[in-house]
Motif scaffolding. Structure first.
Motif, short mmCIF file in Angstrom:
data_model
loop_
_atom_site.label_atom_id
_atom_site.label_comp_id
_atom_site.label_asym_id
_atom_site.label_seq_id
_atom_site.Cartn_x
_atom_site.Cartn_y
_atom_site.Cartn_z
N LEU A 178 0.83 -1.21 0.00
CA LEU A 178 0.00 0.00 0.00
C LEU A 178 0.86 1.26 0.00
N GLU A 179 1.93 1.25 0.77
CA GLU A 179 2.83 2.41 0.82
C GLU A 179 3.45 2.67 -0.55
N LYS A 180 3.84 1.62 -1.24
CA LYS A 180 4.43 1.78 -2.57
C LYS A 180 3.41 2.34 -3.57
N ILE A 181 2.18 1.86 -3.48
CA ILE A 181 1.13 2.35 -4.38
C ILE A 181 0.83 3.82 -4.10
N LYS A 182 0.79 4.18 -2.82
CA LYS A 182 0.50 5.57 -2.44
C LYS A 182 1.61 6.51 -2.91
N GLU A 183 2.86 6.03 -2.87
CA GLU A 183 3.97 6.85 -3.34
C GLU A 183 3.81 7.22 -4.81
N LEU A 184 3.21 6.30 -5.58
CA LEU A 184 2.99 6.57 -7.01
C LEU A 184 1.74 7.39 -7.26
N ARG A 185 0.96 7.62 -6.18
CA ARG A 185 -0.29 8.39 -6.28
C ARG A 185 -1.24 7.80 -7.32
N ILE A 186 -1.35 6.48 -7.25
CA ILE A 186 -2.26 5.77 -8.15
C ILE A 186 -3.56 5.48 -7.41
N PRO A 187 -4.71 5.85 -7.94
CA PRO A 187 -5.98 5.51 -7.28
C PRO A 187 -6.20 4.00 -7.30
N TYR A 188 -6.68 3.47 -6.18
CA TYR A 188 -6.84 2.02 -6.08
C TYR A 188 -8.01 1.67 -5.18
N THR A 202 -11.20 -11.42 -4.45
CA THR A 202 -10.60 -10.12 -4.71
C THR A 202 -9.09 -10.12 -4.48
N PRO A 203 -8.33 -9.44 -5.35
CA PRO A 203 -6.90 -9.26 -5.11
C PRO A 203 -6.69 -8.25 -3.98
N ASP A 204 -5.46 -8.16 -3.50
CA ASP A 204 -5.17 -7.19 -2.44
C ASP A 204 -5.37 -5.76 -2.92
N ILE A 205 -4.98 -5.50 -4.16
CA ILE A 205 -5.10 -4.16 -4.74
C ILE A 205 -5.68 -4.25 -6.15
N LYS A 206 -6.72 -3.45 -6.41
CA LYS A 206 -7.24 -3.27 -7.77
C LYS A 206 -6.97 -1.82 -8.16
N LEU A 207 -6.14 -1.63 -9.17
CA LEU A 207 -5.80 -0.29 -9.61
C LEU A 207 -6.95 0.28 -10.43
N GLU A 208 -7.41 1.44 -10.04
CA GLU A 208 -8.49 2.07 -10.81
C GLU A 208 -7.97 2.61 -12.14
N VAL A 209 -6.70 2.93 -12.18
CA VAL A 209 -6.03 3.31 -13.43
C VAL A 209 -4.85 2.36 -13.59
N PRO A 210 -4.83 1.53 -14.64
CA PRO A 210 -3.75 0.55 -14.81
C PRO A 210 -2.38 1.22 -14.95
N ILE A 211 -1.34 0.45 -14.66
CA ILE A 211 0.03 0.86 -14.92
C ILE A 211 0.66 -0.17 -15.84
N ALA A 212 1.82 0.16 -16.39
CA ALA A 212 2.57 -0.80 -17.18
C ALA A 212 3.89 -1.04 -16.48
N VAL A 213 4.27 -2.31 -16.34
CA VAL A 213 5.55 -2.70 -15.74
C VAL A 213 6.36 -3.41 -16.82
N ASN A 214 7.44 -2.76 -17.22
CA ASN A 214 8.25 -3.28 -18.33
C ASN A 214 7.39 -3.58 -19.55
N GLY A 215 6.41 -2.72 -19.78
CA GLY A 215 5.56 -2.85 -20.95
C GLY A 215 4.34 -3.73 -20.77
N HIS A 216 4.20 -4.40 -19.61
CA HIS A 216 3.08 -5.29 -19.36
C HIS A 216 2.03 -4.58 -18.50
N ILE A 217 0.80 -4.61 -18.95
CA ILE A 217 -0.28 -3.92 -18.24
C ILE A 217 -0.60 -4.63 -16.93
#
Length: 288
Positions: A178-188, A202-217
């Motif tokens: 959660l701390e890492k997600i908050k640092e990125l200011r991503i709504p979740y 349910t997963p631990d975190i559902k991103l309301e706006v997706p991110i890409a990690v090394n090109g993978h959504i």
């Protein structure tokens, strides 16, 4: 051959570690041998591998030990009556048969209740045993009370202490996520938010706006404070991960204590594995 990240290990190394644990009859002191054999693998990874192998072994032998419960209780009574009886008798007996001390104590308590007619017939002995394990002071037999407490306090895999430790570590890494997600200011949305919306798995975190990690959504992130071995990973795939991808799209699973490298084969199907939160340089924010 080690993977680039120390906690991500190849199947052969995992099997070698499992063989050492088995050859040492699942005793906890095998961790010293593992540390010498695999000095580049983090201690927490080795401990997680050991704990999982120990628990898998315990599940395999549990039924056989329950079948011998009456015999074990007779032995306990006989040995306890001797003048040379040890104050750690229950713990010693559990160690002699290479079985979980907390589970062994539960079996002895259950048989103790039956032999002494300590509860009404219609009451389940297991429910009373659960109360006594959580609160040993309720056991009127003071010698048995002391020995049960010893079994509980020395068993880090089963019983209240072990469960509390697992929950504590799990919450610790969920908080880190959660701390890492908050640092990125991503709504979740977290599990509580998703449950309130009627989702059952349910997963631990559902991103309301997706991110890409090394090109993978990445639409969701699951935190696992454990090592990802084949048995547990396949179980998680069937019971959790495939459901998440079907409902929310592709996602990321973090095995904080590492995983078997060969298991990371479902990236194209939407499940990517890692042993850490991705560094900022690998993350692309798809919206501000």
């Amino acid at each position: 051959m080690m993977a680039a990240r120390r906690a991500v290990i190849c199947m052969q190394i995992y099997q070698d570690a499992a063989l050492i644990i088995e050859s040492q009859q699942y005793r906890r002191d095998c961790l010293q041998l593992l540390a010498k054999k695999f000095p580049l693998i983090p201690q927490e990874t080795l401990l997680s591998i050991y704990s999982q192998r120990y628990q898998q072994h315990t599940k395999q032998v549990h039924h056989a030990h329950r079948q011998a419960m009456k015999e074990y209780y007779d032995q306990y009574q006989s040995r306890n009556a001797c003048q040379e009886s040890s104050e750690s008798l229950l713990l010693e007996m559990a160690n002699e048969i290479l079985f979980s001390p907390a589970l062994f104590a539960r079996m002895i308590l259950e048989e103790h209740i039956r032999r002494n007619n300590l509860i009404p017939v219609e009451t389940a002995a297991s429910s009373i045993v659960s109360q006594w394990v959580k609160s040993p002071h309720l056991i009127q037999d003071t010698a048995l009370q002391h020995q049960v407490r010893q079994c509980i306090l020395t068993d880090t895999n089963y019983g209240p202490l072990g469960e509390n430790l697992k929950h504590s570590v799990g919450h610790q890494y969920e908080f880190l996520l959660l701390e890492k997600i908050k640092e990125l200011r991503i709504p979740y949305l977290d599990e509580r938010d998703l449950s309130s919306r009627g989702y059952d798995k349910t997963p631990d975190i559902k991103l309301e706006v997706p991110i890409a990690v090394n090109g993978h959504i990445v639409n969701w992130i699951e935190s696992k404070a454990s090592f990802g071995d084949e048995l547990n990973h396949n179980k998680y795939l069937d019971e959790q991960f495939w459901s998440y991808t079907n409902r929310f799209g592709s996602g990321l699973v973090i095995y904080w204590f590492g995983f078997v490298q060969e298991l990371d084969v479902h990236e194209k199907q939407g499940i990517m594995l890692t042993d850490h939160f991705p560094p900022r340089s690998t993350i692309t924010l798809l919206a501000n």
